[in-house]
Design a protein around this motif. Structure first.
Motif, mmCIF file in Angstrom:
data_model
loop_
_atom_site.group_PDB
_atom_site.id
_atom_site.type_symbol
_atom_site.label_atom_id
_atom_site.label_comp_id
_atom_site.label_asym_id
_atom_site.label_seq_id
_atom_site.Cartn_x
_atom_site.Cartn_y
_atom_site.Cartn_z
ATOM 1 N N GLY A 17 21.882 -0.067 -54.190
ATOM 2 C CA GLY A 17 21.759 -1.276 -53.575
ATOM 3 C C GLY A 17 23.253 -1.762 -53.262
ATOM 4 N N GLY A 18 24.323 -1.460 -53.762
ATOM 5 C CA GLY A 18 25.303 -2.231 -53.308
ATOM 6 C C GLY A 18 26.223 -1.502 -52.510
ATOM 7 N N GLY A 39 18.751 1.879 -58.200
ATOM 8 C CA GLY A 39 19.305 0.509 -58.086
ATOM 9 C C GLY A 39 18.818 -0.461 -59.165
ATOM 10 N N ARG A 40 19.260 -1.590 -59.372
ATOM 11 C CA ARG A 40 18.599 -2.519 -60.091
ATOM 12 C C ARG A 40 17.848 -3.755 -59.339
ATOM 13 N NH1 ARG A 40 23.576 -4.861 -63.913
ATOM 14 N NH2 ARG A 40 24.235 -4.627 -61.884
ATOM 15 N N GLN A 41 18.099 -3.760 -57.975
ATOM 16 C CA GLN A 41 17.587 -4.799 -57.140
ATOM 17 C C GLN A 41 16.406 -4.119 -56.335
ATOM 18 O OE1 GLN A 41 17.780 -8.036 -58.026
ATOM 19 N NE2 GLN A 41 19.179 -7.454 -59.580
ATOM 20 N N PRO A 42 15.257 -4.546 -56.300
ATOM 21 C CA PRO A 42 14.253 -3.895 -55.431
ATOM 22 C C PRO A 42 14.259 -4.163 -54.042
ATOM 23 C CG PRO A 42 13.247 -5.625 -56.595
ATOM 24 C CD PRO A 42 14.703 -5.497 -57.199
ATOM 25 N N ALA A 43 14.807 -5.378 -53.614
ATOM 26 C CA ALA A 43 14.684 -5.545 -52.127
ATOM 27 C C ALA A 43 15.864 -4.762 -51.460
ATOM 28 C CB ALA A 43 15.201 -7.161 -51.975
ATOM 29 N N PRO A 44 17.157 -4.567 -51.722
ATOM 30 C CA PRO A 44 17.763 -3.671 -50.746
ATOM 31 C C PRO A 44 17.564 -2.349 -51.101
ATOM 32 C CG PRO A 44 19.120 -4.426 -53.052
ATOM 33 C CD PRO A 44 17.732 -5.271 -52.981
ATOM 34 N N LEU A 48 16.639 -0.192 -47.494
ATOM 35 C CA LEU A 48 17.253 1.131 -47.336
ATOM 36 C C LEU A 48 16.083 2.225 -47.074
ATOM 37 C CD1 LEU A 48 20.236 1.572 -49.828
ATOM 38 C CD2 LEU A 48 20.346 1.652 -47.227
ATOM 39 N N ARG A 49 15.111 2.141 -47.803
ATOM 40 C CA ARG A 49 13.957 3.011 -47.661
ATOM 41 C C ARG A 49 13.394 2.960 -46.403
ATOM 42 N NH1 ARG A 49 8.741 3.924 -51.523
ATOM 43 N NH2 ARG A 49 8.161 6.019 -50.446
ATOM 44 N N ALA A 50 13.298 1.916 -45.981
ATOM 45 C CA ALA A 50 12.481 1.602 -44.667
ATOM 46 C C ALA A 50 13.574 2.183 -43.492
ATOM 47 C CB ALA A 50 12.091 0.076 -44.547
ATOM 48 N N GLU A 51 14.540 1.858 -43.672
ATOM 49 C CA GLU A 51 15.800 2.172 -42.602
ATOM 50 C C GLU A 51 15.946 3.825 -42.653
ATOM 51 O OE1 GLU A 51 20.564 1.816 -42.093
ATOM 52 O OE2 GLU A 51 19.812 0.394 -43.321
ATOM 53 N N GLN A 57 13.337 8.130 -51.564
ATOM 54 C CA GLN A 57 12.554 7.688 -52.518
ATOM 55 C C GLN A 57 13.483 6.689 -53.401
ATOM 56 O OE1 GLN A 57 9.147 7.962 -52.413
ATOM 57 N NE2 GLN A 57 9.234 9.488 -50.989
ATOM 58 N N VAL A 58 12.558 5.681 -54.058
ATOM 59 C CA VAL A 58 13.467 4.720 -54.841
ATOM 60 C C VAL A 58 12.820 4.784 -56.272
ATOM 61 C CG1 VAL A 58 14.069 3.291 -53.002
ATOM 62 C CG2 VAL A 58 12.232 2.460 -54.180
ATOM 63 N N VAL A 59 13.840 4.367 -57.331
ATOM 64 C CA VAL A 59 13.832 4.075 -58.832
ATOM 65 C C VAL A 59 14.471 2.743 -58.979
ATOM 66 C CG1 VAL A 59 14.002 4.671 -61.105
ATOM 67 C CG2 VAL A 59 13.121 6.408 -59.409
ATOM 68 N N CYS A 60 13.742 1.955 -59.313
ATOM 69 C CA CYS A 60 14.368 0.444 -59.516
ATOM 70 C C CYS A 60 14.502 0.201 -61.176
ATOM 71 C CB CYS A 60 13.659 -0.593 -58.740
ATOM 72 S SG CYS A 60 14.407 -2.172 -59.004
#
Length: 264
Positions: A17-18, A39-44, A48-51, A57-60
Motif C-alpha cells: 500500500g505504500g 498491507g496494513r491499510q485496506p483502502a490503498p 490497487l486490486r480494482a486497478e 488478491q489482498v491481505v490486510c
C-alpha cells in the motif's frame, strides 16, 4: 550481469500500500498470473486490486501478528502456490539514538527484520514446490552504510542483508534464490518532514517510487544476488567496505547539518 528467461509469477508482495510497494505492484501485475498484496491499510489495497485486475488478491493486517502470517499462507495456497516473495514492508524513524524510545527500536526490528524472516519461513514449503523461485528482500542503502539518525533503522536493514546472504547460501542447493535490493533515498511518506528538510539541505539525491520500481524490475530480470541504487551510493558502499575511514570523514563533515534536523 546476465539476464533471466522471462517467466510468469505467482507473487506475494508486502508493504504493497505504500509508495515503493504500490509502484512495484504495478510493475509486477502484467507479469503475474496471481499477485497477493499485503498491507496494513485496506483502502490503498482495494484501490490497487480494482486497478490491476482479477489476478490480484489482498491481505490486510500487521505483519508482526501471527494471524496475518496465517492469512498470507492460506491465501498463497489458495492461489496455487508462490514462486516470488518480495519482502518490502518497512518502517523508519529518524531520531537521535540516545533518546529514541525503546518501543520505536523494537517496532523497526520486528517489522523490518523479524517479520520478513518469519514470513519467508512460512512460505518456504510453497516456494520449494515451484520449479524456480525467488525471495527478494527490499533493504536500504542505510543497511550498507551506517548514517547518523538511523542507527536502529540501519541495524534492521543490515540484519536483513545478513539474513538474505545466509539464507541464500543455505538454499544454494535448491531452486530458491534469495536476493537483496537496496534503494537509496526515495520520495515517500516513510520520510518525516525533518528527513525531507535534511535531504534538501544536504542535496541528497532522491528517487521517485516509480524509478525504484523500474530498477527493481531490472534487478528481478537479472542474475546478480544484490544491488544498490545510485552510482554515488554504490561507490560509498564499496568504500565503506574497503576503506571505512573515508566515509567516516565524509559523514562527519555533514554532522552539523544533520544535527539541525535530528529530533532529540
Amino acid at each position: 550481469m546476465g539476464r533471466r528467461t522471462p517467466q510468469r509469477y505467482r507473487a506475494v508482495l508486502t508493504g504493497a500500500g505504500g509508495g515503493i510497494g504500490s509502484a512495484i505492484a504495478r510493475r509486477l501485475a502484467p507479469q503475474a498470473d496471481a499477485l497477493l498484496l499485503v498491507g496494513r491499510q485496506p483502502a490503498p489495497l482495494a484501490a490497487l486490486r480494482a486497478e490491476l485486475g482479477p489476478q490480484v488478491q489482498v491481505v490486510c493486517g500487521d505483519l508482526t501478528a501471527p494471524t496475518t502470517l496465517d492469512a498470507i499462507e492460506q491465501a498463497a495456497r489458495a492461489m496455487g502456490g508462490v514462486n516470488l516473495l518480495v519482502n518490502n514492508a518497512g518502517i523508519s524513524q529518524f531520531h537521535s539514538f540516545e533518546t529514541q524510545a525503546p518501543e520505536a527500536m523494537r517496532a523497526m526490528l520486528d517489522t523490518n527484520l523479524l517479520a520478513p524472516m518469519l514470513l519467508t519461513r512460512r512460505l518456504l514449503p510453497l516456494l520449494h514446490q515451484a520449479p524456480a523461485a525467488q525471495v527478494v528482500n527490499i533493504g536500504s542503502v542505510f543497511g550498507l552504510l551506517g548514517y547518523p539518525g538511523f542507527a536502529a533503522y540501519g541495524a534492521s536493514k543490515a540484519g536483513l542483508k545478513g539474513f538474505s546472504q545466509a539464507l541464500r547460501r543455505e538454499l544454494s542447493d535448491s531452486a530458491i534464490e534469495v536476493r537483496y535490493f537496496a534503494p537509496r533515498a526515495t520520495r515517500t511518506s516513510i520520510n518525516s518532514s525533518a528527513v525531507n528538510a535534511m535531504n534538501s539541505a544536504l542535496g541528497t539525491a532522491e528517487d521517485s517510487p516509480e524509478a525504484v520500481a523500474d530498477a527493481f524490475a531490472d534487478f528481478l530480470a537479472g542474475t546478480a544476488w544484490q544491488a544498490t541504487m545510485g552510482r554515488k551510493e554504490s561507490f560509498f558502499v564499496m568504500l565503506n567496505r574497503l576503506l571505512p575511514s573515508l566515509p567516516d570523514d565524509a559523514i562527519r563533515k555533514q554532522l552539523a547539518v544533520i544535527r539541525q534536523y535530528l529530533p532529540k
